[in-house]
Design a protein around this motif. Structure first.
Motif, PDB file in Angstrom:
ATOM      1  N   THR A 230      80.077  -6.132   9.642  1.00 22.36           N
ATOM      2  CA  THR A 230      78.910  -6.669  10.333  1.00 22.36           C
ATOM      3  C   THR A 230      79.387  -7.638  11.408  1.00 22.36           C
ATOM      4  OG1 THR A 230      76.729  -7.672  10.009  1.00 22.36           O
ATOM      5  CG2 THR A 230      78.542  -8.650   8.796  1.00 22.36           C
ATOM      6  N   ILE A 231      78.581  -7.801  12.460  1.00 20.60           N
ATOM      7  CA  ILE A 231      78.904  -8.683  13.580  1.00 20.60           C
ATOM      8  C   ILE A 231      77.711  -9.600  13.832  1.00 20.60           C
ATOM      9  CG2 ILE A 231      79.357  -8.810  16.071  1.00 20.60           C
ATOM     10  CD1 ILE A 231      80.793  -6.126  15.851  1.00 20.60           C
ATOM     11  N   ARG A 232      77.993 -10.883  14.059  1.00 18.54           N
ATOM     12  CA  ARG A 232      76.959 -11.825  14.489  1.00 18.54           C
ATOM     13  C   ARG A 232      77.478 -12.599  15.689  1.00 18.54           C
ATOM     14  NH1 ARG A 232      72.635 -12.058  11.154  1.00 18.54           N
ATOM     15  NH2 ARG A 232      71.777 -13.869  12.237  1.00 18.54           N
ATOM     16  N   ALA A 233      76.636 -12.703  16.701  1.00 16.88           N
ATOM     17  CA  ALA A 233      76.952 -13.474  17.900  1.00 16.88           C
ATOM     18  C   ALA A 233      76.463 -14.900  17.727  1.00 16.88           C
ATOM     19  CB  ALA A 233      76.302 -12.838  19.122  1.00 16.88           C
ATOM     20  N   ALA A 234      77.033 -15.808  18.512  1.00 16.64           N
ATOM     21  CA  ALA A 234      76.619 -17.211  18.483  1.00 16.64           C
ATOM     22  C   ALA A 234      76.751 -17.803  19.876  1.00 16.64           C
ATOM     23  CB  ALA A 234      77.459 -17.997  17.480  1.00 16.64           C
ATOM     24  N   TYR A 235      76.019 -18.885  20.114  1.00 13.55           N
ATOM     25  CA  TYR A 235      76.037 -19.553  21.422  1.00 13.55           C
ATOM     26  C   TYR A 235      75.783 -21.036  21.210  1.00 13.55           C
ATOM     27  CZ  TYR A 235      71.002 -19.780  20.861  1.00 13.55           C
ATOM     28  OH  TYR A 235      69.758 -20.051  20.381  1.00 13.55           O
ATOM     29  N   SER A 236      76.177 -21.835  22.190  1.00 16.99           N
ATOM     30  CA  SER A 236      75.873 -23.270  22.145  1.00 16.99           C
ATOM     31  C   SER A 236      75.024 -23.643  23.353  1.00 16.99           C
ATOM     32  CB  SER A 236      77.155 -24.115  22.109  1.00 16.99           C
ATOM     33  OG  SER A 236      77.876 -23.996  23.308  1.00 16.99           O
ATOM     34  N   GLY A 237      73.814 -24.117  23.077  1.00 17.21           N
ATOM     35  CA  GLY A 237      72.977 -24.688  24.124  1.00 17.21           C
ATOM     36  C   GLY A 237      72.132 -23.725  24.907  1.00 17.21           C
ATOM     37  N   ASP A 238      72.729 -22.666  25.437  1.00 17.60           N
ATOM     38  CA  ASP A 238      72.043 -21.780  26.372  1.00 17.60           C
ATOM     39  C   ASP A 238      71.590 -20.522  25.637  1.00 17.60           C
ATOM     40  OD1 ASP A 238      71.192 -20.145  28.425  1.00 17.60           O
ATOM     41  OD2 ASP A 238      72.864 -20.604  29.760  1.00 17.60           O
ATOM     42  N   ALA A 239      70.350 -20.496  25.182  1.00 21.76           N
ATOM     43  CA  ALA A 239      69.840 -19.365  24.412  1.00 21.76           C
ATOM     44  C   ALA A 239      69.788 -18.087  25.249  1.00 21.76           C
ATOM     45  CB  ALA A 239      68.452 -19.693  23.870  1.00 21.76           C
ATOM     46  N   GLU A 240      69.519 -18.219  26.558  1.00 22.39           N
ATOM     47  CA  GLU A 240      69.474 -17.036  27.412  1.00 22.39           C
ATOM     48  C   GLU A 240      70.850 -16.388  27.506  1.00 22.39           C
ATOM     49  OE1 GLU A 240      68.280 -15.770  32.004  1.00 22.39           O
ATOM     50  OE2 GLU A 240      67.763 -17.754  31.238  1.00 22.39           O
ATOM     51  N   ALA A 241      71.886 -17.223  27.664  1.00 20.13           N
ATOM     52  CA  ALA A 241      73.248 -16.689  27.680  1.00 20.13           C
ATOM     53  C   ALA A 241      73.592 -16.049  26.343  1.00 20.13           C
ATOM     54  CB  ALA A 241      74.243 -17.804  28.006  1.00 20.13           C
ATOM     55  N   GLY A 242      73.085 -16.643  25.256  1.00 20.63           N
ATOM     56  CA  GLY A 242      73.313 -16.062  23.938  1.00 20.63           C
ATOM     57  C   GLY A 242      72.699 -14.682  23.811  1.00 20.63           C
ATOM     58  N   ALA A 243      71.484 -14.508  24.336  1.00 21.77           N
ATOM     59  CA  ALA A 243      70.819 -13.211  24.271  1.00 21.77           C
ATOM     60  C   ALA A 243      71.560 -12.163  25.100  1.00 21.77           C
ATOM     61  CB  ALA A 243      69.379 -13.345  24.743  1.00 21.77           C
ATOM     62  N   ILE A 244      72.077 -12.566  26.262  1.00 25.68           N
ATOM     63  CA  ILE A 244      72.865 -11.650  27.096  1.00 25.68           C
ATOM     64  C   ILE A 244      74.134 -11.239  26.354  1.00 25.68           C
ATOM     65  CG2 ILE A 244      74.228 -11.498  29.217  1.00 25.68           C
ATOM     66  CD1 ILE A 244      72.099 -13.344  30.507  1.00 25.68           C
ATOM     67  N   TRP A 245      74.771 -12.192  25.702  1.00 22.62           N
ATOM     68  CA  TRP A 245      75.982 -11.922  24.932  1.00 22.62           C
ATOM     69  C   TRP A 245      75.691 -10.972  23.778  1.00 22.62           C
ATOM     70  CZ3 TRP A 245      80.657 -10.954  24.230  1.00 22.62           C
ATOM     71  CH2 TRP A 245      81.422 -11.336  23.137  1.00 22.62           C
ATOM     72  N   GLN A 246      74.584 -11.193  23.090  1.00 20.86           N
ATOM     73  CA  GLN A 246      74.187 -10.300  22.002  1.00 20.86           C
ATOM     74  C   GLN A 246      74.011  -8.868  22.520  1.00 20.86           C
ATOM     75  OE1 GLN A 246      70.217 -10.988  20.512  1.00 20.86           O
ATOM     76  NE2 GLN A 246      70.715 -10.213  18.466  1.00 20.86           N
ATOM     77  N   ALA A 247      73.378  -8.736  23.686  1.00 18.89           N
ATOM     78  CA  ALA A 247      73.170  -7.408  24.269  1.00 18.89           C
ATOM     79  C   ALA A 247      74.490  -6.751  24.653  1.00 18.89           C
ATOM     80  CB  ALA A 247      72.251  -7.520  25.493  1.00 18.89           C
ATOM     81  N   GLU A 248      75.440  -7.538  25.167  1.00 17.46           N
ATOM     82  CA  GLU A 248      76.760  -6.995  25.506  1.00 17.46           C
ATOM     83  C   GLU A 248      77.450  -6.461  24.249  1.00 17.46           C
ATOM     84  OE1 GLU A 248      78.438  -6.682  28.357  1.00 17.46           O
ATOM     85  OE2 GLU A 248      77.035  -7.676  29.735  1.00 17.46           O
ATOM     86  N   LEU A 249      77.359  -7.212  23.168  1.00 15.84           N
ATOM     87  CA  LEU A 249      77.968  -6.775  21.914  1.00 15.84           C
ATOM     88  C   LEU A 249      77.270  -5.533  21.366  1.00 15.84           C
ATOM     89  CD1 LEU A 249      78.484 -10.276  20.306  1.00 15.84           C
ATOM     90  CD2 LEU A 249      80.319  -8.647  20.825  1.00 15.84           C
ATOM     91  N   GLN A 250      75.952  -5.472  21.515  1.00 11.57           N
ATOM     92  CA  GLN A 250      75.221  -4.303  21.032  1.00 11.57           C
ATOM     93  C   GLN A 250      75.656  -3.049  21.781  1.00 11.57           C
ATOM     94  OE1 GLN A 250      72.570  -4.515  18.307  1.00 11.57           O
ATOM     95  NE2 GLN A 250      73.761  -2.629  18.364  1.00 11.57           N
ATOM     96  N   THR A 251      75.891  -3.186  23.089  1.00 12.48           N
ATOM     97  CA  THR A 251      76.391  -2.063  23.884  1.00 12.48           C
ATOM     98  C   THR A 251      77.787  -1.652  23.450  1.00 12.48           C
ATOM     99  OG1 THR A 251      75.039  -2.735  25.783  1.00 12.48           O
ATOM    100  CG2 THR A 251      76.923  -1.298  26.233  1.00 12.48           C
ATOM    101  N   ALA A 252      78.635  -2.635  23.162  1.00 10.72           N
ATOM    102  CA  ALA A 252      80.023  -2.355  22.776  1.00 10.72           C
ATOM    103  C   ALA A 252      80.122  -1.768  21.372  1.00 10.72           C
ATOM    104  CB  ALA A 252      80.851  -3.635  22.874  1.00 10.72           C
ATOM    105  N   PHE A 253      79.149  -2.126  20.506  1.00 15.23           N
ATOM    106  CA  PHE A 253      79.174  -1.657  19.115  1.00 15.23           C
ATOM    107  C   PHE A 253      77.802  -1.049  18.780  1.00 15.23           C
ATOM    108  CE2 PHE A 253      82.280  -5.049  19.493  1.00 15.23           C
ATOM    109  CZ  PHE A 253      83.403  -4.505  18.882  1.00 15.23           C
TER     110      PHE A 253
END
Length: 291
Positions: A230-253
């Motif tokens: 399982t994979i979980r993404a995390a971010y500090s402070g910037d929730a929008e950047a966190g959501a973009i990062w989550q989407a990048e990971l979803q594309t990669a996996f």
């Protein structure tokens, strides 16, 4: 059997009080020191206020839970439960685990302090696995043994957006931080085996995200080959950047459902604002439970 064993962790797991209540687990709030004043994560300081203070230039640091407060927590739980499984953050990142283990010696084996070498999203996974095992009727000793054996079956990658806080912690020199800032250098850090190590240095957060994805794919094909993950993404402070990062990971996996959590405040004290992180870990129970 579940009612006989309390599952306790600290807020370095990223689990909020509301989530803890839903999961049926218990939390120790980590101390955070802001401009010399002590606050407690998700009790007297929350994400929005913390990052507001950080962006205003506040001096932030962390501390271990006070021994007296920890023992008070244990004694309250022992009035309701026979035993406690306590999962603090990795001993490789803080002395709080060793302190707790020493204090637990006074409780005649009723408190099991587990060092399973994890923090943030990977620690969250271990806590939920502990709860699941307790529900299956496993003993506290069996649960602790499983968690300590399984703890190394995880990887964390973190990319920091600013070198300021690594400079304060002594991980980079002031000169190195200044040069890195000019060159837009983003260090990517790695936790495998409970200790924080340098992984790569890249130019810009876009390359940092790709470096973390590459690291995960190497882990998936190598040390975790053939395992359910399982994979979980995390971010500090910037929730929008966190959501973009989550989407990048979803594309990669694409075959995985990628979770997303804010980094705990006590970790953000060391990463600063705008950090991105990700954890990959063996998943035996939790995805089946929808958590």
């Amino acid at each position: 059997m579940d009612e006989k064993i309390a599952i306790l962790t600290d807020t370095n797991s990223g689990i909020t009080p509301e989530q803890a209540a839903g999961f049926g687990i218990h939390l120790v709030s980590m101390p955070v020191i802001i401009d010399g004043e002590t606050f407690f994560e998700n009790e007297s300081i929350f994400q929005d206020e913390f990052f507001q203070r950080l962006r205003q230039g506040a001096c932030v640091s962390t501390s271990q839970p006070a021994p007296g407060a920890l023992m008070d927590c244990w004694e309250g739980l022992l009035q309701r439960y026979d035993e406690i499984i306590y999962l603090p953050m990795s001993s490789g990142l803080s002395g709080s685990c060793q302190t707790a283990a020493m204090l637990a010696e006074e409780y005649d084996g009723r408190i099991h302090v587990v060092d399973n070498h994890r923090i943030s999203v990977t620690l969250r996974q271990s806590v939920l696995e502990a709860k699941h095992l307790a529900g299956q009727g496993k003993t506290a000793r069996e649960i602790a043994a499983y968690l300590e054996k399984d703890g190394l079956e995880s990887s964390i990658y973190v990319a920091v957006n600013t070198l300021e806080y690594l400079k304060k912690s002594g991980r980079v020199t002031a000169a190195g931080a200044a040069i890195g800032t000019i060159l837009n250098i983003k260090p990517v850090l790695q936790i495998q085996g409970g200790k924080l190590d340098a992984y790569k240095k890249v130019r810009g957060m876009r390359q940092a995200m790709q470096a973390m994805i590459d690291g995960l794919k190497q882990d998936q094909a190598g040390r975790f080959a053939g395992q359910k993950l399982t994979i979980r993404a995390a971010y500090s402070g910037d929730a929008e950047a966190g959501a973009i990062w989550q989407a990048e990971l979803q594309t990669a996996f694409p075959g995985m459902s990628i979770g997303l959590d804010p980094l705990p405040i006590s970790i953000s004290c060391h990463t600063g604002d705008g950090a991105l992180g990700v954890g990959m870990m063996k998943d035996i129970f939790c995805s089946d439970l929808g958590v």
